[in-house]
Scaffold this motif. Structure first.
Motif, short mmCIF file in Angstrom:
data_model
loop_
_atom_site.label_atom_id
_atom_site.label_comp_id
_atom_site.label_asym_id
_atom_site.label_seq_id
_atom_site.Cartn_x
_atom_site.Cartn_y
_atom_site.Cartn_z
N THR A 91 -19.76 -10.29 12.31
CA THR A 91 -20.81 -9.47 12.59
C THR A 91 -21.70 -9.01 11.40
O THR A 91 -22.00 -7.67 11.26
CB THR A 91 -20.55 -8.16 13.42
OG1 THR A 91 -19.60 -8.51 14.49
CG2 THR A 91 -21.69 -7.53 13.99
N THR A 92 -21.38 -9.53 10.22
CA THR A 92 -22.02 -8.91 8.99
C THR A 92 -22.63 -10.36 8.45
O THR A 92 -22.29 -11.30 8.39
CB THR A 92 -21.06 -8.46 7.77
OG1 THR A 92 -20.03 -9.68 7.69
CG2 THR A 92 -20.33 -7.11 8.63
N PRO A 93 -23.82 -10.33 7.65
CA PRO A 93 -24.63 -11.41 7.08
C PRO A 93 -23.93 -12.21 6.04
O PRO A 93 -24.03 -13.41 6.15
CB PRO A 93 -25.95 -10.67 6.67
CG PRO A 93 -26.06 -9.28 7.54
CD PRO A 93 -24.80 -9.03 7.65
N ASN A 138 -30.18 0.27 12.06
CA ASN A 138 -30.94 0.14 10.98
C ASN A 138 -31.00 -1.38 10.05
O ASN A 138 -30.44 -1.72 9.21
CB ASN A 138 -30.44 1.22 9.80
CG ASN A 138 -31.29 1.14 8.38
OD1 ASN A 138 -32.44 0.66 8.35
ND2 ASN A 138 -30.75 1.73 7.33
N HIS A 139 -31.28 -2.31 11.06
CA HIS A 139 -31.46 -3.76 10.58
C HIS A 139 -32.83 -4.25 11.19
O HIS A 139 -33.40 -3.47 11.78
CB HIS A 139 -30.25 -4.47 11.29
CG HIS A 139 -28.92 -4.04 10.80
ND1 HIS A 139 -28.59 -3.91 9.70
CD2 HIS A 139 -27.89 -3.37 11.35
CE1 HIS A 139 -27.47 -3.40 9.38
NE2 HIS A 139 -27.17 -3.34 10.63
N ASP A 140 -33.12 -5.56 11.02
CA ASP A 140 -34.33 -6.03 11.21
C ASP A 140 -34.60 -6.26 12.92
O ASP A 140 -35.74 -5.97 13.32
CB ASP A 140 -34.46 -7.77 10.68
CG ASP A 140 -34.50 -7.65 9.30
OD1 ASP A 140 -35.20 -6.58 8.68
OD2 ASP A 140 -34.18 -8.81 8.59
N TYR A 141 -33.39 -6.28 13.49
CA TYR A 141 -33.41 -6.24 15.16
C TYR A 141 -34.19 -4.93 15.58
O TYR A 141 -34.95 -4.91 16.39
CB TYR A 141 -32.28 -6.60 15.65
CG TYR A 141 -32.01 -6.11 17.26
CD1 TYR A 141 -32.87 -6.76 17.99
CD2 TYR A 141 -31.25 -4.97 17.44
CE1 TYR A 141 -32.62 -6.59 19.25
CE2 TYR A 141 -31.27 -4.75 18.98
CZ TYR A 141 -32.06 -5.60 19.88
OH TYR A 141 -31.88 -5.27 21.06
N SER A 192 -29.29 -10.41 14.95
CA SER A 192 -30.66 -10.97 14.45
C SER A 192 -30.50 -11.18 12.95
O SER A 192 -30.89 -11.89 12.31
CB SER A 192 -31.77 -10.34 14.78
OG SER A 192 -32.21 -10.43 16.31
N ARG A 193 -29.77 -10.07 12.33
CA ARG A 193 -29.72 -9.93 10.98
C ARG A 193 -28.91 -11.04 10.46
O ARG A 193 -29.06 -11.70 9.34
CB ARG A 193 -29.30 -8.64 10.48
CG ARG A 193 -27.85 -8.25 11.11
CD ARG A 193 -27.47 -6.81 10.61
NE ARG A 193 -25.95 -6.60 10.98
CZ ARG A 193 -25.18 -5.89 10.53
NH1 ARG A 193 -25.47 -5.50 9.34
NH2 ARG A 193 -24.13 -5.51 11.10
#
Length: 870
Positions: free
Chosen positions: A115-117, A222-225, A154-155
């Motif tokens: 779950t992390t980029p 606090n992400h793009d999604y 999404s991120r």
């Protein structure tokens, strides 16, 4: 195959058509790290799979003195593990199919993104890499992976797509909904089988409008999604009357103080509806604090990222999250999934740590020997690995309504159908240069991408294809969180949103099946739906006035002005009534304006009676004069002129009647001309009588022969000439600009005043001026003759009558100008009647007194002042 070192080097040379020069100093390429796949299988075509099978990552210590250790993943997610198994099931189904990819097999490499980029990028690089070492001098050979299925967040998908784009490897996401990913300029190789958030925010906006929730709060990750979803929602609710009371971001790294700030804002706000765009991993600690503070009375609107998250199905969540409504991606059947999932156990996969973690998560036990237990598992009791999977393990075994798993299933089949179409290409009919086909034994990823863009197939009754942006046709199920028999939360489908339909038909909800926050059903209460508004609705008859410096939803209700209405709730502005209409007292409808004119009401009847009485009195006087026409008092005062005066006064009284009633074209022309000619005739006769009186007394002087110029014929000529001048003025008036009926709406806007417009103001004042001129001339002559000898000098009465006449009409002018509506006409009638009565009484009352009550004075001697006394 390309080692990881070479993949990273290739990222700086994005063009796949250029092959860098081989290094001459190195003959072996080796991996710089070890990232083994969680599941893999060989095949003719290899596809990658990236799944977030852990909630979070614990980064290693950065001492910068030793090589950093691998990051540790924590918080096993049985749902994502189920998705990974769904991909394996789909690949095995395709490999066993005789119709899809015959004589070819699919292989896979599945990795955990945690779950992390950053970890997701390491996972996709591991998917692209080959064995630990490569003896080839050229270490830049292409990867065998043709496509990647991933990711849920999404991120992470943004990072993966940008990593894969230089190699032109297509990627199909099964759960990434950020609208930003539809930008083909930035993400040309990205596809997805889940609708993008543009449609989700449209569905949420429709939901808010349907239930009248005009004042809402938004909580997002606090992400793009979250950020793009918020932008889309703001754009979608524009011009709908919906306002955001607040929008707060859950911090990336849990921060209790920041979470408390958000919760305080929620408690203090009047917004009772909160929309949440966040994944369950980040939302879980936030909701735990929410429940710890015992906050209730919030209607949650869930995004698809967490609306069916099994993490929140526990009974402890229901009192706080029961009644939640949200939009879930479409579900579909996956044959054999349940059996496939139950067939997985630690004995079958003894060396797979994910299967062991599954058992830890489901049973709260550990499969590791006591000597090898980790710090986390050291507190757990041991288990055998033979424990059966049960219904309560819904986080993993929920196959009754698969959604994310169904999307994974569709994504794998989309790749398989695209590969099938590629290998089925007929030479000379291909889509590439010179109508060529791709080499089935050496397929390039960009060739597969071309077929993905064109693929169209049906699965479980659903047609799947991609538009120009790589998106599918949007469709959502409306999910309501209801209490199950065991006290847990159940996800109940209560409707559908179809983005392909037009507005108004796209959202269908079975309201009778809804369970609202507070555990209430629509059928059991009259007002179950929470009211979430900044200001109460403005009733019909008023409009909204926005408060300065506040959102549009915060307003005051201002009553509509006179002449304006609003016939619906929450009107933005009041509508002006048509010219002939006016607003009612409630300002809710336009009603015909009251029409005002001098009708036969109390005032009109009173004036009518007075006018008729005056005319009758004048006729009576005329009768008296005719009956006593041979008496001295009648003869001495020129009986013929007296008869003319009485006849003209009768006309003056009667012409007042023309002023009463609804104005018409004929009545407007008649009332002013009849009045002016009648009064001109009357004043002309009085003027003739005054001249005769003045001449009669002047003629008694020796040598004065003036009476021969004022004989009966001359008198008639003077009267006719003076009257004819007024007739000429009236004729010119009627020809050039005659009076006409007019609707006056300016003086009093709430009513229509029917009046006679004079047409030509100049002509009107000329008519009055001429009458005034005759009256003034008559007054002057009579005034000069007032002291002439004679027992009955009529000049005195003429002087007095002209004084009254002039006073009445001089007072008439300001009263006429300032009187409103029908009172203007009443003033004019009053002036006519008053002046007529003044003339009648001043000129004829003394004579009638002598004739009727004092006949002994009606003698020639008495009139000449020669009474014989005894």
């Amino acid at each position: 195959m390309t080692p990881l070192l070479v993949v990273l080097w290739s990222l700086s040379y994005p063009s796949s058509a250029v092959t860098p020069a081989s290094p001459t100093t190195a003959s072996v390429c080796s991996l710089q790290g070890n990232f083994e796949p969680d599941f893999q299988a060989d095949g003719d075509f290899i596809i990658g799979g990236i799944f977030a099978m852990h909630y979070r990552v614990e980064p290693p210590d950065k001492k910068f003195t030793d090589k950093p250790a691998a990051p540790q993943c924590w918080g096993f997610d049985p749902r994502s593990f189920r998705w990974a198994q769904t991909m394996r099931l789909a690949v095995e189904e395709i490999n066993q199919s005789q119709n899809l990819l015959p004589n070819f097999t699919l292989g896979y490499k599945i990795h955990d993104s945690c779950t992390t980029p950053v970890t997701a990028q390491a996972a996709v690089l591991a998917v692209l890499n080959g064995p630990q070492k490569s003896g080839s001098i050229v270490c830049s050979a292409k990867s065998h992976v043709l496509a990647v299925v991933g990711e849920s967040g999404s991120r992470q998908s943004i990072v993966l797509s940008r990593t894969l784009e230089p190699f032109r490897i297509p990627m199909i996401s099964y759960f990434s909904t950020c609208s930003c990913l539809s930008n083909k300029n930035e993400f040309p190789t990205f596809f997805r089988v889940v609708p993008n958030d543009d449609y989700q925010v449209k569905a949420i906006a429709r939901l808010l409008q349907k239930f009248g929730w005009m004042w809402v709060g938004v909580v997002l990750e606090n992400h793009d999604y979250g950020k793009f979803a918020l932008q889309g929602l703001i754009k979608e609710i524009k011009n709908t009357g919906i306002c955001l009371a607040y929008h707060e971001m859950i911090p990336k790294v849990y921060n209790r103080e920041r979470v408390q700030e958000i919760l305080n804002i929620m408690k203090q706000s009047t917004a009772k509806v909160v929309v949440v765009f966040a994944a369950e991993g980040e939302l879980y600690p936030f909701l735990k604090d929410y429940m710890d503070q015992n906050i209730t009375g919030i209607q949650w609107i869930a995004s698809e990222a967490w609306v069916t998250a099994s993490l929140f199905t526990g009974s402890e969540f229901y009192p706080f999250l029961g009644g939640t409504i949200g939009f879930a991606i479409r579900q579909g059947p996956i044959p054999g999934l349940r059996d496939y999932l139950t067939d997985i156990n630690p004995l079958r996969y003894p060396s797979n740590p994910l299967v062991h973690e599954l058992w830890d998560a489901l049973y709260g036990c550990t499969l590791y020997p006591s000597s090898n237990r980790t710090q986390t598992s050291s507190q757990l009791p041991p288990c055998s690995g033979l424990e059966p999977l049960k219904e309560q393990h819904s986080a993993y075994l929920n196959t009754s309504s698969p959604r994310g798993a169904y999307n994974v299933y569709k994504a794998v089949y989309a790749i398989a159908h695209s590969l099938h179409n590629l290998i089925s290409c007929k030479p000379g009919r291909g889509p590439f240069h010179n109508s060529s086909c791709a080499d089935a034994r050496n397929i390039q990823p960009w060739q597969l991408q071309h077929y993905l863009q064109e693929v169209s197939f049906s699965i479980s009754g659903e047609k799947v294809n991609f538009d120009a942006n790589g998106d599918v046709v949007p469709s959502y199920d409306v999910i309501n969180w209801q209490r199950g028999a065991a006290g847990n939360i159940e996800f109940v489908n209560v409707g559908r949103f179809d983005g392909a339909k037009e507005a108004g038909l796209d959202l269908v909800i079975q309201e009778e099946a809804l369970m609202w926050t507070g555990h209430q059903r629509e059928a059991s209460c009259t007002q179950c739906v929470l009211v979430s508004v900044c200001s109460e609705s403005c009733a019909p008859g008023s409009r909204k006035a926005v408060r300065r410096g506040e959102p549009l939803c915060c307003f005051d209700c201002v009553p509509c002005d006179s002449g304006k209405i609003s016939n619906k709730t929450d009107s933005i502005d009041c509508t002006s009534c048509p010219e002939d209409f006016w607003s009612n007292a409630a300002r809710t409808e336009c009603i015909p304006k009251a029409i005002e004119y001098l009708s036969h009401d109390a005032m009109g009847l009173t004036l009518t009676v007075i006018a008729v009485l005056g005319a009758c009195l004048t006729v009576a006087v005329l009768g008296v004069f005719l009956y006593h026409r041979n008496t001295p008092i009648v003869k001495v005062n020129n009986s013929e002129l007296s008869f003319f005066i009485l006849l003209s006064l009768t006309l003056c009284f009667l012409c007042a009647l023309v002023f009463i009633g609804e104005p018409t074209s004929w009545s407007c022309m008649l009332r002013h001309t009849a009045f002016s000619i009648a009064f001109s005739l009357c004043i002309s006769c009085i003027l003739g009588k005054t001249l005769v009186v003045l001449a009669a007394f002047t003629a008694t002087r020796p040598g004065n022969n003036i009476m021969k110029w004022l004989g009966p014929k001359q008198q008639r000529f003077i009267i006719s000439a003076c009257t004819f001048i007024q007739v000429i003025i009236c004729a010119v008036w009627l020809i050039t600009a005659p009076p006409f009926p007019n609707k006056n709406t300016q003086y009093q806007r709430s009513r229509i005043i029917l009046e006679c417009s004079v047409g030509s103001e100049k002509a009107f004042w000329c008519v009055l001026g001429y009458i005034g001129f005759l009256a003034a001339l008559c007054f002057i002559l009579a005034f000069l003759a007032r002291k002439l000898p004679g027992n009955f000098n009529e000049a005195k009465y003429i002087t007095f009558s002209m004084l009254i006449f002039c006073a009445v009409w001089l007072a008439f002018i300001p009263a006429y100008v300032s009187s409103p509506g029908k009172f203007t006409v009443a003033v004019e009638i009053f002036a006519i009647l008053a002046s007529s009565f003044g003339l009648l009484l001043c000129l004829f009352a003394p004579k009638c007194y002598i004739i009727l009550l004092n006949p002994e004075k009606n003698t020639k001697l008495n009139l000449m002042g020669r009474v014989v006394t005894r």
